[in-house]
Design a protein around this motif. Structure first.
Motif, short mmCIF file in Angstrom:
data_model
loop_
_atom_site.label_atom_id
_atom_site.label_comp_id
_atom_site.label_asym_id
_atom_site.label_seq_id
_atom_site.Cartn_x
_atom_site.Cartn_y
_atom_site.Cartn_z
N LEU A 78 0.19 -18.45 29.40
CA LEU A 78 -0.91 -18.51 30.34
C LEU A 78 -2.21 -18.41 29.57
O LEU A 78 -2.40 -17.51 28.76
CB LEU A 78 -0.78 -17.34 31.31
CG LEU A 78 -1.78 -17.20 32.41
CD1 LEU A 78 -1.67 -18.39 33.36
CD2 LEU A 78 -1.51 -15.92 33.17
N GLN A 110 0.67 -21.56 41.69
CA GLN A 110 1.48 -21.30 40.51
C GLN A 110 0.77 -20.32 39.57
O GLN A 110 1.40 -19.42 39.01
CB GLN A 110 1.78 -22.61 39.79
CG GLN A 110 2.73 -23.50 40.58
CD GLN A 110 2.83 -24.91 40.02
OE1 GLN A 110 1.89 -25.42 39.41
NE2 GLN A 110 3.97 -25.55 40.25
N LEU A 111 -0.53 -20.47 39.44
CA LEU A 111 -1.31 -19.54 38.64
C LEU A 111 -1.25 -18.13 39.24
O LEU A 111 -1.07 -17.15 38.52
CB LEU A 111 -2.76 -20.02 38.52
CG LEU A 111 -3.71 -19.17 37.70
CD1 LEU A 111 -3.21 -19.01 36.26
CD2 LEU A 111 -5.11 -19.78 37.71
N ARG A 146 1.98 -16.58 38.32
CA ARG A 146 2.03 -16.15 36.91
C ARG A 146 1.24 -14.86 36.71
O ARG A 146 1.64 -13.98 35.94
CB ARG A 146 1.52 -17.26 36.02
CG ARG A 146 2.54 -18.39 35.94
CD ARG A 146 2.18 -19.45 34.93
NE ARG A 146 3.22 -20.47 34.94
CZ ARG A 146 3.13 -21.62 35.59
NH1 ARG A 146 2.05 -21.92 36.28
NH2 ARG A 146 4.13 -22.47 35.58
N HIS A 173 3.33 -12.06 37.89
CA HIS A 173 4.41 -11.82 36.93
C HIS A 173 3.96 -10.88 35.80
O HIS A 173 4.80 -10.18 35.21
CB HIS A 173 4.87 -13.16 36.35
CG HIS A 173 5.91 -13.04 35.28
ND1 HIS A 173 7.22 -12.73 35.57
CD2 HIS A 173 5.83 -13.15 33.93
CE1 HIS A 173 7.89 -12.67 34.44
NE2 HIS A 173 7.08 -12.91 33.43
N PHE A 174 2.67 -10.84 35.52
CA PHE A 174 2.16 -10.02 34.42
C PHE A 174 1.89 -8.57 34.82
O PHE A 174 1.29 -7.81 34.05
CB PHE A 174 0.88 -10.62 33.83
CG PHE A 174 1.15 -11.63 32.76
CD1 PHE A 174 1.49 -11.24 31.47
CD2 PHE A 174 1.08 -12.99 33.04
CE1 PHE A 174 1.74 -12.17 30.48
CE2 PHE A 174 1.32 -13.92 32.06
CZ PHE A 174 1.66 -13.52 30.78
N GLN A 194 6.74 -5.68 35.92
CA GLN A 194 7.50 -6.92 35.77
C GLN A 194 8.36 -7.21 37.00
O GLN A 194 9.58 -7.12 36.95
CB GLN A 194 8.37 -6.85 34.52
CG GLN A 194 7.58 -6.77 33.26
CD GLN A 194 7.64 -8.05 32.46
OE1 GLN A 194 8.68 -8.66 32.36
NE2 GLN A 194 6.53 -8.44 31.90
N VAL A 233 8.03 -19.32 40.99
CA VAL A 233 7.14 -19.31 39.82
C VAL A 233 7.75 -18.31 38.84
O VAL A 233 7.84 -17.13 39.15
CB VAL A 233 5.70 -18.90 40.18
CG1 VAL A 233 4.83 -18.88 38.94
CG2 VAL A 233 5.11 -19.80 41.25
N ASP A 234 8.15 -18.83 37.68
CA ASP A 234 8.85 -17.99 36.70
C ASP A 234 10.06 -17.37 37.41
O ASP A 234 10.84 -18.08 38.01
CB ASP A 234 7.92 -16.96 36.07
CG ASP A 234 6.83 -17.61 35.21
OD1 ASP A 234 7.10 -18.65 34.59
OD2 ASP A 234 5.71 -17.08 35.17
N SER A 237 -7.75 -22.91 39.06
CA SER A 237 -6.93 -23.78 38.21
C SER A 237 -7.65 -25.06 37.82
O SER A 237 -7.20 -25.74 36.91
CB SER A 237 -5.62 -24.12 38.92
OG SER A 237 -5.86 -24.91 40.07
#
Length: 168
Positions: A2, A25-26, A29, A32-33, A37, A72-73, A137
């Motif tokens: 990213l 999607q961003l 992500r 996800h960070f 987790q 996403v991920d 984005s």
């Protein structure tokens, strides 16, 4: 990986563009960070102001982009529309995506009560402290993290993520 570029120079016209699949999607992500987790299904409250047609339109567009769940991920973002006055209600969700026009006081109160991340495409919501992360984005990726508000809300992000973003 990213990448994050500054949102500085964002104009009101840029946030007036409809949300895109890349925006969602961003957002996934970014979620996800989180330091914890997360993985699997994640219910995302799409906060909107029912009295504001732009807010309703943006919320509906985000809901349509996420559909019944956007992978996403290792996350599946599952949307639920939440009118701003219901943000502190009994409904359970794991994150908030705030549309334009959402009351800063109501949004900030929800973060303090719920201790969950708040994402938005509205830089001013992050600058004012009512939301935690602003994303963009296009025309390039931009992420702004309000670390003070994240800390006050009990939301933690991985160190690697914090090194990639800008603060307001």
């Amino acid at each position: 990986m990213l990448a994050a570029l500054p949102l500085l120079g964002s104009s009101p016209a840029a946030s007036a563009q409809p949300p895109s699949l890349q925006d969602m999607q961003l957002a996934g992500r970014v979620l996800h960070f989180q330091a914890a987790q997360p993985s699997g299904a994640m219910v995302v409250a799409i906060a909107y102001n029912a009295a504001d047609p732009q807010s309703r339109d943006e919320a509906a567009a985000v809901q349509a982009l996420l559909g019944t769940g956007l992978g996403v991920d290792n996350l599946i973002l599952q949307p639920v529309l939440v009118e701003q006055r219901e943000l502190i209600g009994p409904a359970a969700y794991d994150a908030i995506f705030s549309a334009t026009g959402v009351d800063a006081g109501l949004l900030g109160a929800a973060l303090r009560v719920r201790h969950i991340p708040c994402l938005t495409r509205q830089l001013e919501q992050v600058q004012s402290g009512s939301c935690i992360v602003a994303i963009r984005s296009a025309p390039s990726v931009g992420i702004v993290l309000n670390t003070a508000n994240a800390a006050a809300s009990g939301v933690r992000f991985a160190t690697a993520f914090r090194m990639m973003v800008e603060e307001p």
